[in-house]
Every structure is written in structure tokens, then in C-alpha cells.
Design a protein around this motif. Sequence first.
Motif, mmCIF file in Angstrom:
data_model
loop_
_atom_site.group_PDB
_atom_site.id
_atom_site.type_symbol
_atom_site.label_atom_id
_atom_site.label_comp_id
_atom_site.label_asym_id
_atom_site.label_seq_id
_atom_site.Cartn_x
_atom_site.Cartn_y
_atom_site.Cartn_z
ATOM 1 N N LYS A 226 0.463 5.144 26.146
ATOM 2 C CA LYS A 226 -0.700 4.153 26.148
ATOM 3 C C LYS A 226 -1.138 3.749 27.433
ATOM 4 O O LYS A 226 -2.116 3.716 27.590
ATOM 5 C CB LYS A 226 -0.005 2.791 25.309
ATOM 6 C CG LYS A 226 -0.120 2.713 24.090
ATOM 7 C CD LYS A 226 0.040 1.303 23.607
ATOM 8 C CE LYS A 226 0.043 1.157 21.930
ATOM 9 N NZ LYS A 226 0.357 0.085 21.453
ATOM 10 N N THR B 152 -4.834 5.576 21.085
ATOM 11 C CA THR B 152 -4.086 4.092 21.079
ATOM 12 C C THR B 152 -3.953 3.634 19.513
ATOM 13 O O THR B 152 -2.776 3.123 19.470
ATOM 14 C CB THR B 152 -5.149 3.210 22.026
ATOM 15 O OG1 THR B 152 -5.352 3.560 23.264
ATOM 16 C CG2 THR B 152 -4.628 1.709 22.028
ATOM 17 N N ASP B 153 -4.845 3.882 18.704
ATOM 18 C CA ASP B 153 -4.607 3.658 17.491
ATOM 19 C C ASP B 153 -3.672 4.313 16.831
ATOM 20 O O ASP B 153 -2.605 3.833 16.100
ATOM 21 C CB ASP B 153 -6.133 3.823 16.790
ATOM 22 C CG ASP B 153 -7.140 3.050 16.849
ATOM 23 O OD1 ASP B 153 -6.956 1.596 17.662
ATOM 24 O OD2 ASP B 153 -8.269 3.222 16.579
ATOM 25 N N TRP C 85 -8.632 9.141 30.424
ATOM 26 C CA TRP C 85 -9.444 8.292 29.817
ATOM 27 C C TRP C 85 -10.605 8.945 29.131
ATOM 28 O O TRP C 85 -11.564 9.546 29.970
ATOM 29 C CB TRP C 85 -9.644 6.998 30.602
ATOM 30 C CG TRP C 85 -10.374 5.837 29.757
ATOM 31 C CD1 TRP C 85 -9.561 5.007 28.892
ATOM 32 C CD2 TRP C 85 -11.676 5.453 29.699
ATOM 33 N NE1 TRP C 85 -10.290 4.209 28.160
ATOM 34 C CE2 TRP C 85 -11.587 4.356 28.492
ATOM 35 C CE3 TRP C 85 -12.848 5.868 29.995
ATOM 36 C CZ2 TRP C 85 -12.799 3.877 28.411
ATOM 37 C CZ3 TRP C 85 -14.258 5.468 29.647
ATOM 38 C CH2 TRP C 85 -13.918 4.372 28.815
ATOM 39 N N VAL D 179 -3.528 6.879 28.277
ATOM 40 C CA VAL D 179 -4.724 6.679 27.711
ATOM 41 C C VAL D 179 -5.534 5.400 27.751
ATOM 42 O O VAL D 179 -6.864 5.727 27.471
ATOM 43 C CB VAL D 179 -4.645 6.998 26.092
ATOM 44 C CG1 VAL D 179 -3.926 8.396 25.966
ATOM 45 C CG2 VAL D 179 -3.821 5.890 25.474
ATOM 46 N N THR D 180 -4.894 4.515 28.431
ATOM 47 C CA THR D 180 -5.884 3.155 28.650
ATOM 48 C C THR D 180 -6.407 3.188 30.236
ATOM 49 O O THR D 180 -6.878 2.575 30.830
ATOM 50 C CB THR D 180 -5.114 2.159 28.050
ATOM 51 O OG1 THR D 180 -3.581 1.939 28.721
ATOM 52 C CG2 THR D 180 -5.055 2.053 26.783
ATOM 53 N N LEU E 285 -1.167 5.686 18.385
ATOM 54 C CA LEU E 285 0.400 4.924 18.952
ATOM 55 C C LEU E 285 0.561 3.761 18.443
ATOM 56 O O LEU E 285 1.825 3.385 18.246
ATOM 57 C CB LEU E 285 0.047 4.905 20.478
ATOM 58 C CG LEU E 285 0.193 6.421 21.204
ATOM 59 C CD1 LEU E 285 -0.433 6.190 22.693
ATOM 60 C CD2 LEU E 285 1.379 7.126 21.068
ATOM 61 N N ASP E 286 -0.355 2.831 18.139
ATOM 62 C CA ASP E 286 -0.092 1.701 17.371
ATOM 63 C C ASP E 286 0.583 1.739 16.198
ATOM 64 O O ASP E 286 1.296 0.909 15.636
ATOM 65 C CB ASP E 286 -1.471 0.821 17.325
ATOM 66 C CG ASP E 286 -1.778 0.318 18.733
ATOM 67 O OD1 ASP E 286 -0.937 0.098 19.603
ATOM 68 O OD2 ASP E 286 -3.130 -0.236 18.571
ATOM 69 N N SER F 190 4.247 2.944 16.700
ATOM 70 C CA SER F 190 4.943 1.931 17.147
ATOM 71 C C SER F 190 5.060 0.645 16.262
ATOM 72 O O SER F 190 6.138 0.074 16.175
ATOM 73 C CB SER F 190 4.413 1.390 18.593
ATOM 74 O OG SER F 190 3.280 0.893 18.391
ATOM 75 N N SER G 88 -9.269 8.178 23.823
ATOM 76 C CA SER G 88 -8.375 6.936 24.208
ATOM 77 C C SER G 88 -8.374 5.962 23.058
ATOM 78 O O SER G 88 -7.247 5.607 22.837
ATOM 79 C CB SER G 88 -8.693 6.522 25.542
ATOM 80 O OG SER G 88 -8.585 7.445 26.575
ATOM 81 N N VAL G 89 -9.379 5.669 22.448
ATOM 82 C CA VAL G 89 -9.275 4.809 21.537
ATOM 83 C C VAL G 89 -8.627 5.192 20.122
ATOM 84 O O VAL G 89 -7.765 4.408 19.695
ATOM 85 C CB VAL G 89 -10.829 4.157 21.075
ATOM 86 C CG1 VAL G 89 -10.605 3.128 19.852
ATOM 87 C CG2 VAL G 89 -11.472 3.396 22.260
#
Length: 97
Positions: free
Chosen positions: A38, A57-58, A48, A41-42, A60-61, A64, A53-54
Motif C-alpha cells: 500500500k 489499493t482496492d 504511482w 502504490v500510494t 490490497l483492501d 487485508s 495504484s487505485v
Amino acid sequence: MAQTVNLREAEYQTIVAELSQMHTDQLSTVEDFVAEMKMMVTSQEIFWANKTSVKMTDMLDVLSGDIMTLIKQAFQDSEAGVANMVTSIMITDTVKG
């Protein structure tokens, strides 16, 4: 028979403890990986790309959140299964001993 199984009780308890520690270590490793990814990529300084990256992140969310919840439950179930086996052996030992 009682003495044979009771001699192994410490071994069974060691297995339960080691299994729990292994699961804790694995979960920690995955959580560390997710946090590091995270951060990568942020951070516009490391890696980036607006759309990539969005999406990362999605992903990885989901990992997790949803997936880690399933993994934690599977680990708890396996630890409970081993603990139940130990209890069952000890009950059998007491009844037959």
C-alpha cells in the motif's frame, strides 16, 4: 494405556502452541506485505500510476479485509481441531486408564 497417552500430553500441547505461533507469524507477514505494498502504490515517489495504484489499493483492501478474515477463521478452526483432538485423547485416556 494412561501412562502412554499422558506422556504425550506435553507433545500435543507443544503442537497446539507451535501451530498457533505459526499462524500468528504467517498473518503478521501477510499484514506487513499488504502495508508495504500500500505504501508503494500510494507514494508518488516510489510507484504511482493513477489507475493502476487505485486498483492495487482496492485489491490490497480485499486481501487485508475479506481474505484475511477467511484465513484467520481457517487458522482458528485448525487450532480448535487440534485442541479438540488433544481433549478427546485425554478423555479416552482417563476413561480407559
